[in-house]
Scaffold this active site. Structure first.
Site, short mmCIF file in Angstrom:
data_model
loop_
_atom_site.label_atom_id
_atom_site.label_comp_id
_atom_site.label_asym_id
_atom_site.label_seq_id
_atom_site.Cartn_x
_atom_site.Cartn_y
_atom_site.Cartn_z
N HIS A 115 0.83 -1.20 0.00
CA HIS A 115 0.00 0.00 0.00
C HIS A 115 0.86 1.25 0.00
O HIS A 115 1.98 1.24 0.52
CB HIS A 115 -0.94 0.02 1.21
CG HIS A 115 -0.25 -0.10 2.53
ND1 HIS A 115 0.15 -1.32 3.03
CD2 HIS A 115 0.11 0.82 3.45
CE1 HIS A 115 0.73 -1.13 4.21
NE2 HIS A 115 0.73 0.17 4.49
N HIS A 130 0.75 5.29 1.17
CA HIS A 130 0.09 6.32 1.96
C HIS A 130 0.12 7.63 1.18
O HIS A 130 1.16 8.00 0.63
CB HIS A 130 0.86 6.59 3.26
CG HIS A 130 0.92 5.43 4.20
ND1 HIS A 130 0.15 5.36 5.34
CD2 HIS A 130 1.68 4.31 4.19
CE1 HIS A 130 0.44 4.24 5.99
NE2 HIS A 130 1.38 3.58 5.31
P1 AMP Z 1 2.00 0.48 7.37
O1 AMP Z 1 1.82 -0.99 7.15
O2 AMP Z 1 2.94 0.76 8.50
O3 AMP Z 1 2.36 1.24 6.14
O4 AMP Z 1 0.63 1.11 7.87
C1 AMP Z 1 -0.61 0.52 7.78
C2 AMP Z 1 -1.63 1.63 7.87
O5 AMP Z 1 -2.89 1.04 7.81
C3 AMP Z 1 -1.58 2.50 9.14
O6 AMP Z 1 -1.45 3.85 8.77
C4 AMP Z 1 -2.93 2.21 9.81
O7 AMP Z 1 -3.45 3.35 10.43
C5 AMP Z 1 -3.77 1.75 8.65
N1 AMP Z 1 -4.86 0.83 8.96
C6 AMP Z 1 -4.84 -0.23 9.79
N2 AMP Z 1 -6.03 -0.87 9.78
C7 AMP Z 1 -6.82 -0.19 8.90
C8 AMP Z 1 -8.16 -0.35 8.44
N3 AMP Z 1 -8.94 -1.34 8.89
N4 AMP Z 1 -8.63 0.53 7.54
C9 AMP Z 1 -7.87 1.54 7.08
N5 AMP Z 1 -6.59 1.74 7.47
C10 AMP Z 1 -6.08 0.90 8.38
#
Ligand code: AMP
Length: 138
Positions: free
Chosen positions: A102, A104
């Site tokens: 993903h 951001h």
């Molecule tokens: P990362 O894997 O560190 O890049 O971050 C994962 C991101 O997913 C974080 O910013 C979380 O706040 C976000 N996140 C976790 N669970 C959910 C969810 N159910 N829906 C949307 N975002 C999420």
């Protein structure tokens, strides 16, 4: 490291858990981050599963980056931001917590500080409103 289809973004893609959707096409989905580091913080994922950038196929990245650009432009416009950050983490040592590739997208204003990564859950009414603002700017 292998891809595990039980991750939370795969569940969102399968419709097993809800999300505040912004944009969807054949290859990609964009939705609000539930713990936004700035207002308008959203995520773009490919529908094909890969753990992160390191194991992704090139054929996954092309449509993914097209959606990243599309949603980035819309988020910047919706929040009247001066700029925006695109972030992408690979493996726990680098801060990755969800193991489905993903990107951001974070609209930023001059001098703006980021809230913590994976910090506080936002109000769902606010997330719905922000998703709507970005959708309208697509
Ligand atoms: P990362 O894997 O560190 O890049 O971050 C994962 C991101 O997913 C974080 O910013 C979380 O706040 C976000 N996140 C976790 N669970 C959910 C969810 N159910 N829906 C949307 N975002 C999420």
């Amino acid at each position: 490291m292998t891809y595990d289809a039980n991750n939370i973004f795969a569940k969102i893609l399968r419709g097993e858990i809800p999300s505040h959707k912004i944009y969807e096409d054949e290859h990609t989905l964009a939705f609000m981050d539930v713990m936004p580091q700035v207002d308008g913080h959203c995520l773009v994922v490919p529908k094909v599963g890969s753990r992160n950038l390191l194991d992704a196929e090139l054929s996954t990245l092309t449509p993914l980056m097209a959606t990243v650009q599309k949603v980035a432009r819309a988020a910047k416009a919706a929040f009247k931001a001066d700029g925006l950050q695109i972030r992408q983490y690979n493996e726990p040592a680098a801060g990755q917590t969800v193991f489905h590739l993903h990107f951001h997208i974070m609209p930023m204003n001059e001098g703006q500080a980021l809230r913590g990564h994976s910090g506080k859950m936002a109000d769902h009414g606010v997330l719905a409103k922000h998703a709507e603002m970005i959708r309208k700017s697509l």
